[in-house]
Motif scaffolding. Structure first.
Motif, PDB file in Angstrom:
ATOM      1  N   PHE A 198       0.909  -1.246  -0.072  1.00  0.00           N
ATOM      2  CA  PHE A 198       0.023  -0.015  -0.006  1.00  0.00           C
ATOM      3  C   PHE A 198       0.784   1.066  -0.010  1.00  0.00           C
ATOM      4  CE2 PHE A 198       0.814  -0.486   4.357  1.00  0.00           C
ATOM      5  CZ  PHE A 198       0.627   0.609   5.092  1.00  0.00           C
ATOM      6  N   ILE A 199       0.376   2.438  -0.324  1.00  0.00           N
ATOM      7  CA  ILE A 199       0.890   3.587  -0.313  1.00  0.00           C
ATOM      8  C   ILE A 199       0.116   4.824   0.242  1.00  0.00           C
ATOM      9  CG2 ILE A 199       1.660   5.590  -2.137  1.00  0.00           C
ATOM     10  CD1 ILE A 199       1.705   3.151  -4.191  1.00  0.00           C
ATOM     11  N   GLU A 200       1.134   5.325   1.007  1.00  0.00           N
ATOM     12  CA  GLU A 200       0.586   6.636   1.935  1.00  0.00           C
ATOM     13  C   GLU A 200       1.719   8.002   1.725  1.00  0.00           C
ATOM     14  OE1 GLU A 200       0.765   5.108   5.837  1.00  0.00           O
ATOM     15  OE2 GLU A 200       2.775   5.524   6.260  1.00  0.00           O
ATOM     16  N   LYS A 201       1.199   9.198   2.114  1.00  0.00           N
ATOM     17  CA  LYS A 201       1.850  10.006   2.033  1.00  0.00           C
ATOM     18  C   LYS A 201       3.082  10.139   2.970  1.00  0.00           C
ATOM     19  CE  LYS A 201       2.709  14.595   0.834  1.00  0.00           C
ATOM     20  NZ  LYS A 201       3.012  15.000  -0.469  1.00  0.00           N
ATOM     21  N   PHE A 202       4.338  10.542   2.485  1.00  0.00           N
ATOM     22  CA  PHE A 202       5.440  10.674   3.284  1.00  0.00           C
ATOM     23  C   PHE A 202       5.582  12.095   4.064  1.00  0.00           C
ATOM     24  CE2 PHE A 202      10.112  11.443   3.896  1.00  0.00           C
ATOM     25  CZ  PHE A 202      10.275  10.583   4.953  1.00  0.00           C
ATOM     26  N   VAL A 203       5.266  12.111   5.324  1.00  0.00           N
ATOM     27  CA  VAL A 203       5.319  13.440   5.836  1.00  0.00           C
ATOM     28  C   VAL A 203       6.606  13.762   6.350  1.00  0.00           C
ATOM     29  CG1 VAL A 203       4.524  14.496   8.110  1.00  0.00           C
ATOM     30  CG2 VAL A 203       3.020  12.906   7.208  1.00  0.00           C
ATOM     31  N   THR A 204       7.220  14.959   5.676  1.00  0.00           N
ATOM     32  CA  THR A 204       8.446  15.300   5.843  1.00  0.00           C
ATOM     33  C   THR A 204       8.663  16.118   7.292  1.00  0.00           C
ATOM     34  OG1 THR A 204       7.937  17.706   5.215  1.00  0.00           O
ATOM     35  CG2 THR A 204       8.863  16.053   3.393  1.00  0.00           C
ATOM     36  N   GLN A 205       9.811  15.837   7.692  1.00  0.00           N
ATOM     37  CA  GLN A 205      10.529  16.003   9.117  1.00  0.00           C
ATOM     38  C   GLN A 205       9.561  15.642  10.179  1.00  0.00           C
ATOM     39  OE1 GLN A 205      13.307  18.108   9.789  1.00  0.00           O
ATOM     40  NE2 GLN A 205      13.556  17.468   7.506  1.00  0.00           N
ATOM     41  N   PRO A 206       9.091  14.252  10.030  1.00  0.00           N
ATOM     42  CA  PRO A 206       8.435  13.707  11.146  1.00  0.00           C
ATOM     43  C   PRO A 206       9.366  13.388  12.109  1.00  0.00           C
ATOM     44  CG  PRO A 206       8.540  12.244   9.667  1.00  0.00           C
ATOM     45  CD  PRO A 206       9.482  13.333   9.120  1.00  0.00           C
ATOM     46  N   ARG A 207       8.672  12.982  13.593  1.00  0.00           N
ATOM     47  CA  ARG A 207       9.241  12.290  14.602  1.00  0.00           C
ATOM     48  C   ARG A 207       8.385  10.947  14.602  1.00  0.00           C
ATOM     49  NH1 ARG A 207      11.978  16.492  18.093  1.00  0.00           N
ATOM     50  NH2 ARG A 207      12.420  14.610  19.387  1.00  0.00           N
ATOM     51  N   LYS A 435      22.785  18.101  17.825  1.00  0.00           N
ATOM     52  CA  LYS A 435      21.261  18.089  17.651  1.00  0.00           C
ATOM     53  C   LYS A 435      20.604  16.898  18.399  1.00  0.00           C
ATOM     54  CE  LYS A 435      19.496  19.914  13.509  1.00  0.00           C
ATOM     55  NZ  LYS A 435      19.049  19.801  12.229  1.00  0.00           N
ATOM     56  N   PHE A 436      21.359  15.690  18.343  1.00  0.00           N
ATOM     57  CA  PHE A 436      20.683  14.752  19.348  1.00  0.00           C
ATOM     58  C   PHE A 436      20.700  14.974  20.717  1.00  0.00           C
ATOM     59  CE2 PHE A 436      21.121  10.697  21.651  1.00  0.00           C
ATOM     60  CZ  PHE A 436      20.047  10.078  21.365  1.00  0.00           C
ATOM     61  N   VAL A 437      21.943  15.688  21.048  1.00  0.00           N
ATOM     62  CA  VAL A 437      22.063  16.013  22.545  1.00  0.00           C
ATOM     63  C   VAL A 437      20.717  16.950  22.935  1.00  0.00           C
ATOM     64  CG1 VAL A 437      23.661  16.896  24.146  1.00  0.00           C
ATOM     65  CG2 VAL A 437      24.291  15.336  22.410  1.00  0.00           C
ATOM     66  N   ALA A 438      20.504  17.807  22.023  1.00  0.00           N
ATOM     67  CA  ALA A 438      19.509  18.681  22.172  1.00  0.00           C
ATOM     68  C   ALA A 438      17.971  18.396  21.964  1.00  0.00           C
ATOM     69  CB  ALA A 438      19.823  19.934  21.397  1.00  0.00           C
ATOM     70  N   GLY A 439      17.827  16.847  21.642  1.00  0.00           N
ATOM     71  CA  GLY A 439      16.774  16.277  21.300  1.00  0.00           C
ATOM     72  C   GLY A 439      15.851  16.944  20.117  1.00  0.00           C
ATOM     73  N   ASP A 440      16.963  17.795  19.206  1.00  0.00           N
ATOM     74  CA  ASP A 440      16.243  18.139  18.111  1.00  0.00           C
ATOM     75  C   ASP A 440      16.526  17.237  16.965  1.00  0.00           C
ATOM     76  OD1 ASP A 440      15.161  19.659  15.997  1.00  0.00           O
ATOM     77  OD2 ASP A 440      17.301  21.119  15.920  1.00  0.00           O
ATOM     78  N   ILE A 441      15.599  16.324  16.692  1.00  0.00           N
ATOM     79  CA  ILE A 441      15.831  15.139  15.950  1.00  0.00           C
ATOM     80  C   ILE A 441      14.379  14.647  15.024  1.00  0.00           C
ATOM     81  CG2 ILE A 441      17.646  13.897  17.190  1.00  0.00           C
ATOM     82  CD1 ILE A 441      15.501  12.210  18.157  1.00  0.00           C
ATOM     83  N   SER A 442      14.472  14.125  13.793  1.00  0.00           N
ATOM     84  CA  SER A 442      13.446  13.816  13.195  1.00  0.00           C
ATOM     85  C   SER A 442      13.766  12.333  12.411  1.00  0.00           C
ATOM     86  CB  SER A 442      12.818  14.719  12.111  1.00  0.00           C
ATOM     87  OG  SER A 442      13.905  14.850  10.881  1.00  0.00           O
ATOM     88  N   THR A 443      12.925  11.506  11.691  1.00  0.00           N
ATOM     89  CA  THR A 443      13.334  10.647  10.977  1.00  0.00           C
ATOM     90  C   THR A 443      14.347  10.906   9.770  1.00  0.00           C
ATOM     91  OG1 THR A 443      11.294  10.662   9.445  1.00  0.00           O
ATOM     92  CG2 THR A 443      11.112   9.162  11.414  1.00  0.00           C
ATOM     93  N   ALA A 444      14.538  12.058   9.631  1.00  0.00           N
ATOM     94  CA  ALA A 444      15.373  12.487   8.413  1.00  0.00           C
ATOM     95  C   ALA A 444      16.749  12.802   9.091  1.00  0.00           C
ATOM     96  CB  ALA A 444      14.863  13.659   7.905  1.00  0.00           C
ATOM     97  N   PHE A 445      16.908  12.564  10.437  1.00  0.00           N
ATOM     98  CA  PHE A 445      18.145  13.056  10.941  1.00  0.00           C
ATOM     99  C   PHE A 445      19.414  12.440  10.304  1.00  0.00           C
ATOM    100  CE2 PHE A 445      21.640  12.089  13.945  1.00  0.00           C
ATOM    101  CZ  PHE A 445      22.097  13.107  14.417  1.00  0.00           C
ATOM    102  N   ILE A 446      19.310  11.205   9.986  1.00  0.00           N
ATOM    103  CA  ILE A 446      20.678  10.540   9.332  1.00  0.00           C
ATOM    104  C   ILE A 446      20.994  11.096   7.946  1.00  0.00           C
ATOM    105  CG2 ILE A 446      21.724   8.409   8.588  1.00  0.00           C
ATOM    106  CD1 ILE A 446      20.645   6.914  10.916  1.00  0.00           C
ATOM    107  N   GLU A 447      20.057  11.183   7.225  1.00  0.00           N
ATOM    108  CA  GLU A 447      20.220  11.683   5.761  1.00  0.00           C
ATOM    109  C   GLU A 447      20.472  12.959   5.718  1.00  0.00           C
ATOM    110  OE1 GLU A 447      15.750  12.210   3.800  1.00  0.00           O
ATOM    111  OE2 GLU A 447      16.061  10.278   4.501  1.00  0.00           O
ATOM    112  N   GLU A 448      19.789  14.091   6.847  1.00  0.00           N
ATOM    113  CA  GLU A 448      20.190  15.294   6.797  1.00  0.00           C
ATOM    114  C   GLU A 448      21.620  15.803   7.338  1.00  0.00           C
ATOM    115  OE1 GLU A 448      17.201  17.174   8.806  1.00  0.00           O
ATOM    116  OE2 GLU A 448      15.675  17.117   7.098  1.00  0.00           O
TER     117      GLU A 448
END
Length: 665
Positions: A198-207, A435-448
């Motif tokens: 199935f296919i769904e919208k990919f939400v950018t900058q999500p946690r 950014k990790f230490v500050a808790g400022d993360i998303s699922t795009a953390f590694i690629e960004e």
């Protein structure tokens, strides 16, 4: 209570279940394939039954073989772990028909919520906010492209029966949707025996934040707070923590109550997880429900004090939950780093081979900190190409998030793994990332944060100075030992010069080392550092205190210097006399061989397809070949325009790392 249970799984989760069963006085039965005949879970169990060849679709997910093992051993219940048959309602129903307890939810709940398409429809009917998408079955790649265009790129292509990142692709255009659909379908069929997509919208900058639920067979259902799982690559979690640094109490309560309502709607019992995407304004959207134990369950156990495996067993036996919602609190903070058999320097591609060294940090539990390591391997064991690349889960706990991170840093530094590529350096790098230490993360953390891939860590000047001081002191220990020639009189001992040059991390430090009581005083760049260490030559792990701060570094002494690994950095260190340093500066640097006109196999694996021919002109980004390893398909593309001059293998061939697949001009 059950007297004997069978674990229909392998690796660390099988070992994890065995530990709790042993604590409860329950006998255990392991199952194993040819590849796992010497595995740790087989050694730990009271009994073990062979179930077939290495591929999972010929052993671990063949229901009849598991059922035969149950009948042969008289097991009264089955714990499925995660993956394999854990979310297969047919398997749960077969156990029910056999009169064997399934240590998990009823087949009806698995069918309703374990299937991603069905669970989305149920969530929508219940008024739960969900991510926009197409919930129907998709016939072919053309329909996938059409639906993706209607939803709007980017989209997430997902396996209906998926989990653990298998059968998932993000597509940003029609071409990626077409290719992603086929790869997801192939992976889903190989991993789960179910190729629905199935296919769904990919939400950018999500946690990615999930709620742990626990229910019994008497109508009680609780939520055990949340886990933050946003540090992912290829849709597979790498680092998790509990609680989330992002949620407030109101959002936590709303997500928890919604998760419980959803679970009760399908008469859910046992442990399960409701996954959400959370945006920057703390709006949360239901993703899916995993009707099983999650890989990252230890962090929930560490902050709640609840053994989830024990609760699953008790629920399956028919007991009522002994706790109420008001009893569930949050005690401190927990981190989990997944140790994968994959090379972060090769874009996290799988690695296989023998664990020539595997020495995790000592597990500890004190009022101020804890270290836990859930593992399914041992030193000298083999990492197989047939299964998931995760080999351990290193967890830390402390009263605060900052302290839990520091405990994890030290534990990662002290974790010794040799013989395979692994992601310990990457996990260490994340723990130090601002950014990790500050808790400022998303699922795009590694690629960004690592857009060009992980290339290691470059240590700052303070860390390099501390390491240089430690290296100079350790060199004095080596030189002092060498000076004490066996049989020589004390007054004939060779004098050790105090002046040394340390070359480390591209920096040069002139040092003067003086032995003091219980340690060494190292002067470099006008500053004196006190170094205390019990390191002796031959030890692969060096523990030292430098200027009052602890250091744990991995040491591999060789000709011409030593390899030192610390906080994600991997460096060569040389300690030379001043004259040696002068001469070393004149030495030429060896040039690596030119492989720019070759396509090298990036990992050990099976060639699924070769998509070009000799003499064909290929364009940048064009698919050249597909390699499968550890249940994941990896598409290899052309980096630039070229002509294929030679193809060295065909579909079905097994290759090792850096084997040449094809050549270009």
């Amino acid at each position: 209570m059950f007297k004997k249970i069978l674990i229909a799984n392998r690796g660390e989760i099988a070992c994890r279940v065995i530990k709790t069963a042993r604590k409860m006085g329950i006998k255990t039965v392991a199952v194993y394939s040819d590849a796992d005949k010497n595995a740790l879970h087989v050694r730990m169990a009271d009994e073990a039954v062979h179930i077939g060849p290495p591929p999972a679709n010929q052993s671990y997910i063949v229901m009849d073989k598991i059922l035969d093992a149950i009948k042969a051993t008289g097991a009264e219940a089955v714990h499925p772990g995660y993956g394999f048959l854990s979310e297969n309602p047919v398997f749960a129903k077969k156990l029910e028909d056999l009169g064997v307890a399934f240590i998990g939810p009823p087949a009806s709940a698995i069918e309703a919520m374990g299937d991603k398409i069905t669970s989305k429809k149920l969530a929508q009917e219940a008024g739960v906010s969900t991510v926009p998408g197409y919930m129907g079955l998709i016939a072919d790649a053309d329909e996938a492209v059409k639906i993706s265009g209607e939803i709007g790129y980017p989209v997430m292509i997902k396996a209906s029966a998926g989990g653990g990142g298998k059968g998932m692709r993000i597509a940003w255009n029609d071409q990626e949707a077409r290719e992603g659909f086929q790869s997801s379908k192939n992976e889903a069929k190989n991993s789960f025996g179910d190729d629905r997509i199935f296919i769904e919208k990919f939400v950018t900058q999500p946690r990615h934040i999930e709620i742990q639920v626990l229910g019994d067979k008497h109508g009680a259902c609780l939520y055990l707070n949340e886990r933050e799982c946003s540090i992912q690559r290829r849709n597979q979690k790498v680092i998790e923590e509990a609680p989330s640094p992002f949620l407030d109490e109101a959002t936590r309560k709303a997500m928890g109550e919604q998760s419980v309502a959803l679970a009760k709607a399908v008469d859910y019992c046992s442990a399960g997880t409701v996954e959400f995407i959370v945006d920057g304004d703390r709006n949360f959207y239901f993703l899916e429900m995993n009707t099983r134990l999650q890989v990252e369950h230890p962090v929930t156990e560490l902050i709640t004090g609840i053994d989830l495996v024990e609760q699953m067993i008790r629920v399956a036996w028919g007991e009522k939950l002994a706790m109420k919602q008001e009893d569930i609190g949050i005690n401190g903070w927990a981190m989990e780093s997944r140790l994968y058999a994959e090379d972060p320097y090769r874009n996290f591609l799988p690695s296989i081979g023998r664990l020539t060294r595997y020495r995790p940090p000592e597990e500890e539990a004190t009022p101020s900190y804890a270290v836990r390591n859930d593992t399914g391997v041992f030193e000298g064991g083999e990492i197989s190409m047939f299964y998931d690349p995760m080999i351990a889960k290193l967890c830390s706990w402390a009263p605060t998030r900052g302290e839990a991170i520091e405990v994890m840093r030290n534990a990662l530094d002290g974790f010794e793994v040799e013989g395979i590529g692994h992601n310990l350096p990457f996990c260490a790098a994340v723990m130090d990332h601002p950014k990790f230490v500050a808790g400022d993360i998303s699922t795009a953390f590694i690629e960004e944060e690592y857009p060009e891939g992980f290339e290691g860590v470059t240590l700052g000047a303070p860390a390099l100075k501390r390491l240089a001081a430690a290296a100079a002191s350790m060199n004095m220990i080596v030189e002092g030992r060498a000076a004490k020639i066996s049989g020589a009189m004390r007054n004939h001992m060779r004098r050790v010069d105090p002046n040394w040059v340390v070359l480390i991390g591209g920096e040069k430090f002139d040092t003067v080392v003086a032995e003091g009581q219980g340690g060494w005083d190292v002067t470099l760049e006008g500053e004196t550092w006190r170094v205390e260490t019990d390191w002796t030559p031959g030890m692969s792990l060096a523990r030292a205190t430098v200027g009052g701060e602890p250091i744990v570094a991995k040491i591999d002494v060789g000709t011409g210097g030593a390899r030192v690994r610390y906080r994600g950095a991997d460096m060569k260190v040389q300690v030379l006399t001043p004259r040696q340093a002068e001469l070393a500066a004149m030495m030429p640097v060896k040039t690596p061989p030119d492989t720019s006109k070759m396509l090298l196999c990036p990992m050990p694996g099976l060639i699924v397809s070769v998509d070009v021919e000799v003499g064909q002109e290929v364009q940048e980004g064009q698919v050249l070949a597909v390699v499968e390893a550890m249940k994941m398909e990896n598409v290899l593309r052309a980096e630039k325009k070229a002509v294929v001059t030679k193809i060295n293998c065909e579909a079905g061939a097994s290759l090792m790392v850096d084997d040449v697949i094809m050549e270009f001009e």
